[in-house]
Write an enzyme that holds these catalytic residues in place. Structure first.
Site, short mmCIF file in Angstrom:
data_model
loop_
_atom_site.label_atom_id
_atom_site.label_comp_id
_atom_site.label_asym_id
_atom_site.label_seq_id
_atom_site.Cartn_x
_atom_site.Cartn_y
_atom_site.Cartn_z
N TYR A 182 -16.72 -6.54 8.15
CA TYR A 182 -17.55 -6.80 9.31
C TYR A 182 -18.78 -7.64 8.94
CZ TYR A 182 -14.73 -3.35 11.76
OH TYR A 182 -13.68 -2.68 12.35
N GLU A 222 -9.15 -4.90 9.77
CA GLU A 222 -10.15 -4.75 10.83
C GLU A 222 -11.19 -5.84 10.69
OE1 GLU A 222 -12.13 -1.01 11.32
OE2 GLU A 222 -10.31 0.18 11.02
N GLU A 237 -10.50 3.66 5.11
CA GLU A 237 -11.92 3.65 4.76
C GLU A 237 -12.40 4.93 4.07
OE1 GLU A 237 -14.33 2.50 8.09
OE2 GLU A 237 -13.74 0.40 7.90
N ASP A 242 -15.39 7.25 13.43
CA ASP A 242 -15.96 6.57 14.58
C ASP A 242 -15.00 6.55 15.77
OD1 ASP A 242 -17.87 5.14 16.01
OD2 ASP A 242 -17.11 3.20 15.33
#
Length: 636
Positions: A512, A548, A447, A205
């Site tokens: 998230y 994150e 990730e 991303d």
């Protein structure tokens, strides 16, 4: 270790045309010491304006572009163009995707060219070219002669060019680069069924910028003998510090001296070279330890020669500090330290991923303004000036290789090629950054994805395959073999196997909840986060860090109640995560994603091709969350 040298060979075989020319593979040890000007060494920067040409047909090598790029004249197309475009000027460092209006999404082959004299005073010395970063694969010619080949972006490579130099005349430097997105590369691209639906089709991303992203140097070394590598390992007992200094040389030096200078004092140790290597430990009474509060740097000077003459010298700065962990804490110099800071990107308008010193200064100024003391080089190694700045400014760094978006199903040949590249990156990164006191952790992946996991996965995660565990164990073993003095980590994705992150010295997770899952429901999000963090700590009995967490925030968008995409929601999201962490004594750090907005590929979840999770805009203007972090992180 031999496998790390296979990647250039694989690249060489993939570039089948025009292979009558022979290219050398880059020596990873050659990048250990940044080019330095002193009384024995010379440097010449080649950064600035270069000539540039698109080679979409990949015909340039066969057509002899390494012998000089040809101009397109009015009404006439000269040989070698065939629709590939004109030769034009380009700035180095910089990404070509940002500099030209017709090249944003082009990732194919291009050529860079520059001419330069080599000073006549360099005659009799060994001459090298050093390229700070060429994304992704590069071949280098000097005066039309093949010099070297390198695969992998974000890290430097160097070749000796002494035999190819024209003395008393201009020298043509030609660099061919391509950045094709392939499943076999690291990071990966054009993956079928990957987690991101975007264009260009990267498996990550952020935008897949291409070009010469960092400085290009010519430099010289003494021909009789020179210093090839210096490895400094710090330690202390009580108030006495120590620096173990290992020196590797080339040539005929037999003796040398290590000199440590700092705090108004000087300490020396003689060395005797055997097999071009020597090691000495220098004690430093009343040592001044390096820390975020006092980032004190000692100067380490190494000279080598014989009984009568000094052949070479090199000087670097480093700090005396230790890093370790308990079951709940990260210890800097034996004392607990909490990492507060950011994940970030090398990304700025017009420069793209190109190194820009004013941006480096600005970013450190803003991070200090928020009260941060750390960052992660997500998701690749940063420019060397950025790392030196971290040393001087007292920032703690998680130094990460470009292994973002790895996956472990599908083609086994591609998997093997990626593993070769990952090991090459580990080797090159540690070789380059091993003497920085700011670097406290090496990160082997960000990730990685098991089969069928999605970015909206919940706690618990999928089961790790035996093959993936084997490959990560290889990575961690290589890190510890090359540098047992620092921590090693892997950053886990939501829904990823806990076995992967469990290999880390610190459990690092990206989460998230409240954004990709439980969208807008912060009460449900923090309950889930709290439960998962407790479970991970109970299972592995190691410190936990959220590397994150964040929410996309369109700058200037507001609401009376916190609502997704508004500055109020971002502030509330960050506060909720930090509040959960504050209740747990085993949480060793929290890194907000992200420091600033950054460019991505095009996709329906990336408005305008930008990830808006930054607490600063892409051009470094603060959002409300930046002010909140400052109020929280600078509070005494």
């Amino acid at each position: 270790m031999k496998s790390i040298f296979l990647a250039p060979l694989l690249l060489l075989l993939s570039l089948a045309p025009c292979m009558a020319q022979t290219f050398a593979s880059a020596d990873p040890d050659r990048i250990a010491l940044y080019p330095q000007q002193n009384d024995h060494r010379n440097t010449l920067s080649l950064s600035g304006m270069w000539q540039f040409r698109k080679d979409s047909l990949e015909a340039g090598a066969k057509e002899g572009w390494q012998n000089g790029l040809m101009e397109t004249r009015s009404g006439e197309t000269r040989p070698g163009h065939r629709g590939s475009g004109e030769t034009r000027s380009i700035a180095v460092p910089g990404s070509w995707n940002e500099q030209f209006t017709d090249m944003r999404d082009y990732l194919g082959m291009v050529w860079y060219e520059k001419e330069s004299y080599v000073p006549s005073s360099w005659k009799g010395q060994r001459i090298f070219i050093r390229i700070g970063s060429a994304n992704y694969a590069a071949r280098v010619w000097i005066n039309g002669q093949p010099v070297g080949i390198h695969e992998g972006g974000h890290l430097p490579f160097a070749f000796e060019v002494s035999p190819y130099i024209n003395w008393g005349a201009a020298n043509r430097i030609s660099i061919q680069i391509e950045n094709h997105l392939k499943p076999s590369r690291v990071p990966t691209g054009n993956v079928q069924g990957g987690p991101f639906s975007n264009f260009p089709k990267s498996n990550y991303d952020f935008f897949p910028y291409a070009g010469l992203h960092r400085d290009v140097w010519l430099y010289s070394l003494p021909a009789v003998a020179s210093i090839k590598d210096i490895t400094v390992r710090p330690g202390f007992t009580g108030t006495t510090g120590s620096l173990e200094v290992a020196v590797a040389t080339e040539g005929k030096a037999t003796r040398g001296t290590i000199t440590i200078t700092g705090n108004g004092k000087k300490y020396e140790a003689p060395i005797r070279l055997a097999g071009n290597a020597a090691t000495a430990t220098v004690s430093i009474p009343d040592v001044r330890l390096w820390s975020p509060e006092d980032p004190y740097l000692y100067q380490v000077e190494v000279t080598v020669g014989d009984n009568k003459t000094t052949f070479d010298r090199y000087t670097l700065e480093t700090g005396v500090r230790t890093i370790a962990t308990t079951s709940t804490q990260v210890l800097l110099n034996g004392k607990p330290v909490f990492l507060k800071g950011f994940g970030k990107h090398e990304d700025f308008p017009i420069f793209g991923r190109g190194a820009a010193n004013p941006v480096i200064v600005k970013d450190f100024s803003l991070m200090k303004w928020t009260g941060a003391n750390s960052f992660r080089t997500s998701h690749y190694p940063y420019d060397e000036e950025f790392m030196r700045m971290a040393d001087r400014e007292g920032f703690l760094v998680i130094d990460e290789i470009p292994a973002v978006g790895l996956y472990f199903h599908g083609d086994t040949t591609e998997l093997a090629q990626r593993q070769v590249m990952v090991k090459q990156y580990i080797n090159e990164l540690i070789t380059r950054d091993k003497n920085h006191p700011s670097v406290i952790m090496w990160c082997v992946a960000n990730e990685p994805f098991p089969r069928e996991v999605s970015v909206t996965g919940g706690p618990g995660g999928r089961e790790a395959t035996p093959k993936s565990i084997e490959l990560f164990q290889e990575m961690f073993s290589l890190v510890k073999q090359k540098d047992p003095t620092r921590l090693a980590v892997l950053v886990g994705v939501m829904g990823g196997p806990s076995e992967w992150v469990g290999m880390s010295d610190v459990i690092c997770i990206n989460r998230y909840y409240g954004w990709y899952t439980h969208a807008g429901d912060m009460n449900g999000a923090v309950k889930l986060l709290s439960m998962e963090m407790d479970a991970l700590h109970k299972k592995f009995n190691k410190p936990v860090m959220v590397t994150e967490f964040g929410a996309d925030t369109y700058p200037g968008m507001h609401s009376d109640e916190p609502e997704m995409f508004t500055e109020e929601f971002q502030t509330n999201f960050i506060k909720a995560y930090l509040d959960v962490a504050a209740t747990k004594d085993y949480v060793a750090g929290m890194h907000v994603w992200a420091f600033s907005d950054f460019k991505t590929g095009q996709g329906i979840i990336r408005f305008g091709g930008v990830n808006y999770k930054g607490v600063f805009t892409r051009d470094r203007k603060p959002k409300a969350a930046a002010y909140y972090l400052r109020s929280r992180w600078t509070k005494k």
